[in-house]
Design an enzyme around this catalytic site. Structure first.
Site, mmCIF file in Angstrom:
data_model
loop_
_atom_site.group_PDB
_atom_site.id
_atom_site.type_symbol
_atom_site.label_atom_id
_atom_site.label_comp_id
_atom_site.label_asym_id
_atom_site.label_seq_id
_atom_site.Cartn_x
_atom_site.Cartn_y
_atom_site.Cartn_z
ATOM 1 N N LYS A 33 0.607 -0.872 0.110
ATOM 2 C CA LYS A 33 -0.300 0.132 0.222
ATOM 3 C C LYS A 33 0.938 1.424 0.309
ATOM 4 O O LYS A 33 0.605 2.616 -0.843
ATOM 5 C CB LYS A 33 -0.508 0.051 1.236
ATOM 6 C CG LYS A 33 -1.973 -1.060 1.040
ATOM 7 C CD LYS A 33 -2.531 -1.098 2.452
ATOM 8 C CE LYS A 33 -2.181 -0.754 3.653
ATOM 9 N NZ LYS A 33 -1.615 -2.589 3.677
ATOM 10 N N ARG A 110 -10.381 0.582 8.151
ATOM 11 C CA ARG A 110 -10.051 -0.961 8.722
ATOM 12 C C ARG A 110 -10.845 -1.836 9.585
ATOM 13 O O ARG A 110 -10.276 -2.876 9.852
ATOM 14 C CB ARG A 110 -7.956 -0.703 9.517
ATOM 15 C CG ARG A 110 -7.203 -1.822 9.194
ATOM 16 C CD ARG A 110 -5.491 -1.272 9.925
ATOM 17 N NE ARG A 110 -4.994 -1.951 9.722
ATOM 18 C CZ ARG A 110 -3.992 -1.452 9.205
ATOM 19 N NH1 ARG A 110 -3.925 0.146 9.212
ATOM 20 N NH2 ARG A 110 -3.045 -1.922 8.853
HETATM 21 P P1 AP5 Z 1 4.633 -1.618 1.887
HETATM 22 O O1 AP5 Z 1 4.691 -0.783 1.138
HETATM 23 O O2 AP5 Z 1 5.098 -0.899 2.708
HETATM 24 O O3 AP5 Z 1 3.774 -2.274 2.143
HETATM 25 P P2 AP5 Z 1 1.814 -1.886 3.451
HETATM 26 O O4 AP5 Z 1 1.030 -2.778 2.402
HETATM 27 O O5 AP5 Z 1 1.738 -0.497 3.152
HETATM 28 O O6 AP5 Z 1 2.378 -2.188 4.590
HETATM 29 P P3 AP5 Z 1 2.409 -2.044 5.721
HETATM 30 O O7 AP5 Z 1 3.093 -3.415 6.859
HETATM 31 O O8 AP5 Z 1 2.832 -0.312 5.863
HETATM 32 O O9 AP5 Z 1 0.871 -2.464 6.306
HETATM 33 P P4 AP5 Z 1 0.016 -2.738 7.167
HETATM 34 O O10 AP5 Z 1 -1.206 -2.204 7.471
HETATM 35 O O11 AP5 Z 1 0.286 -4.160 8.288
HETATM 36 O O12 AP5 Z 1 0.477 -0.795 8.444
HETATM 37 P P5 AP5 Z 1 -0.169 -0.120 8.884
HETATM 38 O O13 AP5 Z 1 1.571 0.569 9.174
HETATM 39 O O14 AP5 Z 1 -1.202 0.899 7.514
HETATM 40 O O15 AP5 Z 1 6.041 -2.680 1.011
HETATM 41 C C1 AP5 Z 1 6.068 -3.746 1.966
HETATM 42 C C2 AP5 Z 1 7.489 -4.324 1.522
HETATM 43 O O16 AP5 Z 1 7.130 -5.110 0.494
HETATM 44 C C3 AP5 Z 1 8.599 -3.322 1.377
HETATM 45 O O17 AP5 Z 1 9.631 -3.305 2.240
HETATM 46 C C4 AP5 Z 1 8.515 -2.806 0.266
HETATM 47 O O18 AP5 Z 1 9.971 -2.653 -0.092
HETATM 48 C C5 AP5 Z 1 8.542 -4.092 -0.222
HETATM 49 N N1 AP5 Z 1 8.169 -4.403 -1.723
HETATM 50 C C6 AP5 Z 1 7.211 -3.432 -2.138
HETATM 51 N N2 AP5 Z 1 7.058 -3.782 -4.184
HETATM 52 C C7 AP5 Z 1 8.151 -4.833 -3.816
HETATM 53 C C8 AP5 Z 1 7.916 -5.169 -5.460
HETATM 54 N N3 AP5 Z 1 7.977 -4.937 -6.833
HETATM 55 N N4 AP5 Z 1 9.118 -6.114 -5.223
HETATM 56 C C9 AP5 Z 1 9.666 -6.318 -4.201
HETATM 57 N N5 AP5 Z 1 9.597 -6.095 -2.653
HETATM 58 C C10 AP5 Z 1 8.486 -4.882 -2.518
HETATM 59 O O19 AP5 Z 1 -0.219 -0.543 10.061
HETATM 60 C C11 AP5 Z 1 0.792 -0.381 11.291
HETATM 61 C C12 AP5 Z 1 -0.146 -0.988 12.456
HETATM 62 O O20 AP5 Z 1 -0.454 0.289 12.874
HETATM 63 C C13 AP5 Z 1 -1.780 -2.118 12.514
HETATM 64 O O21 AP5 Z 1 -1.584 -2.900 12.402
HETATM 65 C C14 AP5 Z 1 -2.180 -1.353 13.597
HETATM 66 O O22 AP5 Z 1 -1.850 -2.241 14.892
HETATM 67 C C15 AP5 Z 1 -2.244 -0.093 13.606
HETATM 68 N N6 AP5 Z 1 -2.988 0.852 12.537
HETATM 69 C C16 AP5 Z 1 -2.951 1.108 11.439
HETATM 70 N N7 AP5 Z 1 -3.914 1.870 11.219
HETATM 71 C C17 AP5 Z 1 -4.690 2.075 11.772
HETATM 72 C C18 AP5 Z 1 -6.667 1.984 12.073
HETATM 73 N N8 AP5 Z 1 -6.839 2.578 10.818
HETATM 74 N N9 AP5 Z 1 -7.685 1.511 13.486
HETATM 75 C C19 AP5 Z 1 -7.073 0.475 13.365
HETATM 76 N N10 AP5 Z 1 -4.937 0.194 14.211
HETATM 77 C C20 AP5 Z 1 -4.848 1.018 13.395
HETATM 78 MG MG MG Z 2 2.294 0.686 5.082
#
Ligand code: AP5
Ligand code: MG
Length: 231
Positions: A33, A110
């Protein structure tokens, strides 16, 4: 239930702060994302990206009250309370210096209550839903490194820094997210299936969900670009 959802929704003064369209980007943890959002921002004008995960990580780094509450929940792969997240998004949007043409929300909503709260105040026009196999996710998250001050994402197999272990922009030492430990990632995938996956059906039934699949963000982004440029 309904009144508490309305109460959540009434706190988000979004509508007047977004001039054009609200886009959501949905997908599994580590599903790309953030990566796809950055590519959209770099190639299309007028988007403002709000990632709730990035905001929470900043609060954790600052050691704020929200950050202290969020730290343990994030590390264990759980979700923060809906009312707190609605307040956080509300504050982020109302503090934007000027209304964006397009808003791109990443990581919010979410849960169903968050989605209903958002609907109560701003129409969501487009939902970008990313679908990546779980096996790819566990591998990627263990390879993900971040710049501590800018949250810029690196991966040694995909987007490596120019100097090993250092941010290209700030020269700081790169860090790993605490919730990228394999046991945390598996818990986040479970939380996603239980709490967030139903949002795909919710937006699909409204006819606004566009699904994109593939094993790499480069392949997926070509499809996203074609769709963005065509609607
Ligand atoms: P990346 O782009 O970082 O993926 P992402 O989908 O953004 O992953 P996140 O871990 O940020 O998502 P998440 O939903 O778990 O966490 P969030 O931060 O929102 O890509 C992933 C990896 O792949 C990277 O290393 C990238 O380089 C690699 N990659 C990309 N393309 C590639 C390719 N082509 N080839 C190889 N590698 C590649 O949330 C974190 C925490 O916050 C949650 O768990 C929760 O506890 C809390 N939280 C956040 N929002 C809420 C909400 N609305 N309600 C309640 N709790 C919340
Ligand atoms: Mg992210």
């Amino acid at each position: 239930m309904i009144s508490s959802i309305r109460a959540l929704g009434s706190k988000i003064p979004l509508a007047k702060n977004v001039r054009h369209a609200t886009y959501l980007i949905l997908g599994k943890p580590g599903g790309g994302k953030g990566t796809i959002s950055k590519k959209i921002l770099a190639s299309h004008e007028g988007f403002v990206h709000i990632s709730t995960g990035d905001i929470l990580r900043e609060e954790v780094n600052k050691g704020s009250e929200i950050g202290l509450k969020a730290k343990g929940i994030m590390e264990s792969g759980g979700l923060l309370p809906d009312d707190l997240m609605v307040d956080l998004v509300s504050t982020s949007i109302s503090s934007l210096p000027s209304p964006p043409k397009h808003l791109l929300l990443d990581g919010f909503p979410r849960t169903m209550p968050q989605a209903v709260a958002l609907d109560a105040v701003v129409p969501v026009e487009h939902v970008i839903s990313l679908d990546i196999p779980n096996s790819v996710i566990v591998e990627r998250t263990s390879d993900r490194w971040l710049s501590p001050s800018t949250n810029r994402v690196y991966s040694y197999s995909y987007q490596p820094p120019k100097v090993h272990g250092k941010c290209d922009d700030t020269g700081e030492d790169l860090i790993q997210r605490d919730d990228d430990k394999p046991e945390s990632v598996l818990k986040r995938l479970e939380t996603y299936d239980e709490m967030t996956k139903p949002l795909n059906d919710y937006y699909s039934e409204k006819g606004i969900l566009q699904g994109f699949d593939g094993e790499t963000s480069d392949v997926i982004f070509k499809k996203v670009t074609k769709w963005l440029d065509g609607h």
